[in-house]
Scaffold this motif. Sequence first.
Motif, PDB file in Angstrom:
ATOM      1  N   GLN A 137       0.820  -1.214   0.000  1.00  0.00           N
ATOM      2  CA  GLN A 137       0.000   0.000   0.000  1.00  0.00           C
ATOM      3  C   GLN A 137       0.856   1.268   0.000  1.00  0.00           C
ATOM      4  O   GLN A 137       0.564   2.226  -0.721  1.00  0.00           O
ATOM      5  N   ASP A 168       2.363   1.725  -3.463  1.00  0.00           N
ATOM      6  CA  ASP A 168       1.375   2.276  -4.404  1.00  0.00           C
ATOM      7  C   ASP A 168       1.105   3.747  -4.135  1.00  0.00           C
ATOM      8  O   ASP A 168       0.800   4.506  -5.059  1.00  0.00           O
ATOM      9  N   SER A 228       5.678  -0.715  -8.312  1.00  0.00           N
ATOM     10  CA  SER A 228       4.432  -0.012  -8.601  1.00  0.00           C
ATOM     11  C   SER A 228       4.694   1.029  -9.675  1.00  0.00           C
ATOM     12  O   SER A 228       5.729   1.711  -9.663  1.00  0.00           O
TER      13      SER A 228
END
Length: 423
Positions: A45, A48, A73
């Motif tokens: 997370q 990203d 990412s």
Amino acid sequence: MTSRRLPTSAPRAALAAAMGALLAAGTLAGPAHAADGPDRQALGQTLDAVTAAGMYGIYSQVRDGGWTWKGASGVADAGTGRPVRPDMVHRIGSITKTFVSVAILQQVERGTIELDAPVGRYLPDLVPGERGHRITVRMLLNHTSHIADYIVPAFPSLLEGSVKSLEDNRFRRVAPKELVKMGLAGTPTGEPGATPGSYSNTNYVLAGLLLEKVTRTDAADHITRHVIRKAGLRHTSFPRTPHIPGPHSGAYESWYGFFDPPRDFSVYEMSWAGTAGAITSTMDDLNRFYRALLRGELLGPAQLAEMRRTVPVRAGGGVVDYGLGIYALDLPCGRFWGHDGGVFGMATQSLSSEDGERQISYGVNRTKYQQIDEGGIVPHEIDIAQVRHLLVALCGTDAPTARTASGTPFLPFPADRGAPVRP
């Protein structure tokens, strides 16, 4: 865009300077990691979040003992949308300096170089006279020589409000001695040995020439045999052409809005960086390298101790605790060692705990995306997101957010991270 003097101060990951802000936001007594390592979901997370904030692509590897996580990412090619991968080869810029310092300290072990000997003993024609007598090998490695950086004369248009030099030098090959002469011709930043030191790429180009003098071997070849191969690295090298070897991303340079859209500099002749910043590597290789170094596999105890003797050094608008080609950062969950690096379009960070157990290495493929106002470089949400990813990786999911108690963002490294005045 109207002409103006472009900023030429460069980044240094001065995380220790952010401790006050971290304490204000809340600290950790230790790493809040699960038994099987950091939280994989949180790592993904936070990775990203870096691209959501505007970075084109980021790749990262985190290690905790025998536990490893890797992720990527975003895009490697802004035109086609080709995705980044965790194993991409990346220009690591000034992380090269740790490799060079290891090679010099290996020669100290062998007795061919003395750390506190004057540089003029080894390179009398290149650093003659009083300067050669007063500046020692140690001063080169810890940036207390106060020799000026060569980047401004190498890229002169940057002080004229123009990025023309960046394109003009894309395929220009420059000899190390020419770079050194540029640095020595500049105004010294202080007296030799004085602290705080002043970060200068000239020091490490000189260190490469010193290595060549005592080994009678090309510096890149010597470092490859005695450092890169000794550490068991398979994807780390000094490229011999302007191309990055192996699968890689674009290198997108914004230069604070002067390139709009950002320009790809992944094809670039890197002799301008040389032993100050020309190595390419992967995030896995970087973690392997620093783990081997901190565990004593590349240097003996005495030389490793010398490497970790730090002095304050001015770099990128802040002050960092700099050793010999490596620096120390104090986070809420402990002290970490490593280096960062930035070249046109690519930036890298690598940090390891003192025992080499907890590590992160990550690379990004867009640099100097920040804006400039009268107060200098304006921090960007990309910077905040990178800090959060780093803190979650090393200190766990309970790490403080990358903001101060007042809600304003803080940066553990200066906002102009990745500027090539310091590869």
